[in-house]
Design a protein around this motif. Structure first.
Motif, short mmCIF file in Angstrom:
data_model
loop_
_atom_site.label_atom_id
_atom_site.label_comp_id
_atom_site.label_asym_id
_atom_site.label_seq_id
_atom_site.Cartn_x
_atom_site.Cartn_y
_atom_site.Cartn_z
N THR A 154 0.87 -1.23 0.01
CA THR A 154 -0.03 0.06 -0.01
C THR A 154 0.86 1.37 -0.09
OG1 THR A 154 -1.65 -1.15 1.49
CG2 THR A 154 -1.80 1.21 1.25
N THR A 155 0.59 2.12 -1.02
CA THR A 155 1.43 3.35 -0.88
C THR A 155 0.17 4.62 -1.23
OG1 THR A 155 1.64 3.30 -3.21
CG2 THR A 155 3.62 2.48 -1.88
N GLY A 156 0.73 5.70 -1.19
CA GLY A 156 -0.25 6.84 -1.36
C GLY A 156 -1.15 7.04 -0.05
N ILE A 157 -2.28 7.59 -0.27
CA ILE A 157 -3.12 8.08 0.94
C ILE A 157 -3.67 6.73 1.64
CG2 ILE A 157 -5.26 8.30 -0.23
CD1 ILE A 157 -3.77 11.01 1.89
N ARG A 158 -3.74 5.78 1.03
CA ARG A 158 -4.32 4.64 1.78
C ARG A 158 -3.28 4.08 3.03
NH1 ARG A 158 -9.22 4.24 1.40
NH2 ARG A 158 -9.98 4.57 -0.76
N HIS A 162 -7.06 4.60 9.16
CA HIS A 162 -6.85 4.07 10.54
C HIS A 162 -6.32 5.39 11.30
CE1 HIS A 162 -8.14 0.24 9.53
NE2 HIS A 162 -7.14 -0.10 8.92
N HIS A 163 -5.37 6.13 10.60
CA HIS A 163 -5.03 7.46 11.25
C HIS A 163 -5.65 8.77 10.95
CE1 HIS A 163 -1.67 4.71 12.38
NE2 HIS A 163 -1.59 4.42 11.35
N TRP A 164 -6.23 8.50 9.86
CA TRP A 164 -7.11 9.73 9.16
C TRP A 164 -8.11 9.46 8.33
CZ3 TRP A 164 -6.96 14.79 9.34
CH2 TRP A 164 -7.32 15.59 8.23
N PRO A 165 -9.22 10.22 8.51
CA PRO A 165 -10.47 9.94 7.73
C PRO A 165 -10.35 9.93 6.18
CG PRO A 165 -10.79 11.96 8.92
CD PRO A 165 -9.30 11.34 9.16
N VAL A 166 -9.42 8.92 5.43
CA VAL A 166 -9.25 8.87 4.18
C VAL A 166 -10.44 8.74 3.28
CG1 VAL A 166 -8.05 7.31 2.38
CG2 VAL A 166 -6.89 7.76 4.73
N GLN A 167 -11.19 7.79 3.71
CA GLN A 167 -12.29 7.63 2.95
C GLN A 167 -13.34 8.95 2.74
OE1 GLN A 167 -12.34 4.65 0.86
NE2 GLN A 167 -13.74 6.14 -0.15
N ALA A 191 -4.54 18.08 -1.99
CA ALA A 191 -4.15 16.60 -2.42
C ALA A 191 -3.32 15.90 -1.39
CB ALA A 191 -3.22 16.89 -3.75
N GLY A 192 -2.64 16.61 -0.57
CA GLY A 192 -1.82 16.07 0.48
C GLY A 192 -2.92 15.52 1.43
N TYR A 193 -3.99 16.50 1.73
CA TYR A 193 -4.91 15.84 2.65
C TYR A 193 -5.83 14.59 2.06
CZ TYR A 193 -4.52 19.74 5.97
OH TYR A 193 -3.92 20.50 6.74
N GLY A 194 -5.79 14.60 0.87
CA GLY A 194 -6.46 13.20 0.15
C GLY A 194 -7.58 13.37 -0.39
N ILE A 195 -7.91 14.92 -0.60
CA ILE A 195 -9.06 15.07 -1.37
C ILE A 195 -9.28 14.19 -2.66
CG2 ILE A 195 -10.46 17.03 -2.44
CD1 ILE A 195 -10.34 17.24 0.52
N GLY A 196 -10.15 13.51 -2.83
CA GLY A 196 -10.37 12.63 -4.03
C GLY A 196 -10.50 13.51 -5.52
N HIS A 197 -11.28 14.42 -5.53
CA HIS A 197 -11.35 15.05 -6.69
C HIS A 197 -11.32 16.49 -6.53
CE1 HIS A 197 -13.64 15.07 -10.67
NE2 HIS A 197 -12.72 15.80 -10.79
N GLY A 375 -19.10 14.34 10.33
CA GLY A 375 -19.07 13.86 11.72
C GLY A 375 -18.02 13.84 12.52
N HIS A 376 -17.18 14.63 12.19
CA HIS A 376 -15.69 14.61 13.27
C HIS A 376 -15.82 16.04 13.92
CE1 HIS A 376 -13.80 11.32 10.76
NE2 HIS A 376 -14.50 11.31 9.82
N PRO A 377 -16.27 15.70 15.18
CA PRO A 377 -16.35 17.22 15.81
C PRO A 377 -14.99 17.59 16.21
CG PRO A 377 -17.12 15.40 17.03
CD PRO A 377 -17.05 14.87 15.69
N ASP A 378 -13.78 16.50 16.27
CA ASP A 378 -12.50 17.18 16.33
C ASP A 378 -12.01 18.22 15.40
OD1 ASP A 378 -12.66 15.10 14.59
OD2 ASP A 378 -10.59 14.18 15.49
N GLN A 379 -12.56 18.38 14.33
CA GLN A 379 -12.07 19.21 13.07
C GLN A 379 -12.64 20.58 13.47
OE1 GLN A 379 -9.64 18.27 10.73
NE2 GLN A 379 -9.18 16.40 12.15
#
Ligand code: ZN
Length: 426
Positions: A154-158, A162-167, A191-197, A375-379
């Motif tokens: 596994t490389t990239g944002i995946r 489990h550490h970051w809300p990737v999906q 893109a670094g945050y993993g925005i899909g589009h 639904g991530h109140p910590d953000q």
């Protein structure tokens, strides 16, 4: 020497039998080699390079048959780890020979590179994280470990699962209006945050004078900024799909309005009051949140404004009016001047890293907005309007009177004014 084992090579090695030959591309100046071909036993060497047009590592170096690979006992990999810690320790060849039960080749002059695969090493040493593929230099005098790096499955944002809300962020679609100095850095950060589009909107072309502040390189001079950025991001962050649109947000407002329906959020980094107001207006009509990022006062102050399309949240114009009524100033007119066009009295204009700092705060604001909504109140952010001090401006009125460089101030939203054509429904 560092031996690189790309994923395709690792897959073939793990699936193969007892031993075989290797071909490597070697870069002597870099003290680096990459596995490019593998044989099964004495058979012919088969390429393990990715099929074109995928780029291959050390592509300019010729492939040469330069070594062997062996299936090995687990203890050999524990020894590899130990010998790396004790530098410059060579072991007798017999030890290596005993650990590779099949196909061992006696080295000639100069020796050879060997890779060993120990399929059971993870079970044998569960806590050790010993790799199942390692590299050696095997000579008549003995054998020594070589540094190696195997591409993970596994490389990239995946990797951040489990550490970051990737999906959530992979499902997100952001429109970025403005691909200049702040915009280019914002695109990279999103893109670094993993925005899909990402949809990039900017009609401008990259020119010589942009290079000092833009993230794109000299080889893109003359191309549209969105094309250059799309190409760079596709290489650097393949998890983000990028749609480049060489459109002007004012001139092509109808097209932008339609595109907003497929977008979750708009980030505007365009300079010029009109482009910012139009973006905010279109976003509100489309019921989308807009985040506006800019620098004020020739790069002395960075500003991020988040405009929610909510009843109690006013648009950019309403916010500016509220501040002016409260005795502050309207800093916006300065935005109409291009960067670097300061007079002799104001020779210091915004520099790239200051603009990129603002860009990264804009991207952080965008990602946090999406995540809080998902639904991530910590953000949750401290407010709707952020001011960041890039250089102290002692004469400025509140809330722009930041006393120190790098000071960050968050302000709440201001309500719409009665009769505002943007805030009141048509
Ligand atoms: Zn308004």
């Amino acid at each position: 020497m560092l031996i690189l084992i790309p994923q395709d090579a690792a897959t073939v090695l793990r699936a193969s039998g007892a031993w075989g030959r290797l071909s490597l591309r070697i870069s002597q100046p870099d003290d680096l080699a990459v596995v490019g071909g593998i044989s099964e036993g004495g058979g012919s060497i088969i390429s393990v390079d990715p099929p074109p047009p995928a780029p291959r590592l050390l592509a300019s170096c010729d492939s040469r048959p330069t070594g062997y690979w062996y299936r090995a006992k687990n203890e050999l990999h524990a020894l590899w780890h130990l010998l790396r810690v004790r530098r410059d320790t060579a072991m007798k060849l017999d030890v290596f020979k005993d650990a590779v039960p099949n196909g061992f080749k006696t080295p000639g002059d100069g020796g050879y590179v060997a890779l060993t695969h120990a399929p059971g090493v993870k079970d044998a040493y569960p806590e050790s994280r010993l790799p199942d593929l390692v590299a050696w230099h095997v000579t008549r005098a003995g054998f020594q470990p070589l540094e190696m790096s195997a591409e993970p499955e596994t490389t990239g944002i995946r990797q951040l699962d489990h550490h970051w809300p990737v999906q959530e962020l992979q499902n997100a679609h952001i429109m970025l209006v403005g691909a200049g100095s702040i915009g280019s850095a914002t695109a990279h950060a999103l893109a670094g945050y993993g925005i899909g589009h990402l949809t990039l909107v900017d009609p401008d072309r990259l020119q010589w004078h942009n290079l000092v502040r833009h993230t794109s390189s000299r080889r893109h001079i003359g191309r549209t900024k969105v094309t250059a950025l799309a190409e760079e991001l596709t290489q650097l962050r393949p998890d983000t799909a990028v749609t480049p649109l060489a459109l002007d947000v004012i001139e092509h407002a109808d097209q932008i309005r339609a595109l907003l329906m497929d977008t979750h959020l708009v980030v505007c980094t365009a300079d010029g009051v009109a482009a910012r107001r139009v973006t905010g207006h279109l976003a509100r009509r489309a019921d989308r949140t807009a985040i506006l990022a800019c620098v004020l006062q020739y790069g002395a102050l960075g500003e991020i404004i988040r405009l929610h399309p909510w009843r109690r949240h006013g648009c950019l114009t309403c916010r500016r009016h509220s501040l002016t009524e409260a005795g502050s100033l309207d800093p916006e007119p300065a935005l109409d001047a291009g960067y670097g066009t300061g007079t002799r009295h104001r020779p210091m204009t915004a520099v790239g890293p200051d603009l990129h700092l603002v860009a990264h705060l804009a991207a952080k604001t965008a990602a946090a907005t999406l995540l809080e909504h998902a639904g991530h109140p910590d953000q949750r952010l401290p407010g709707e309007h952020a001011l960041i001090g890039l250089r102290r401006q002692p004469g400025w009125a509140a809330p722009f009177d930041l006393g120190r460089t790098a000071e960050l101030r968050w302000l709440p939203a201001t309500p719409p004014r009665p009769g505002c054509p943007t805030c009141e429904a048509p």
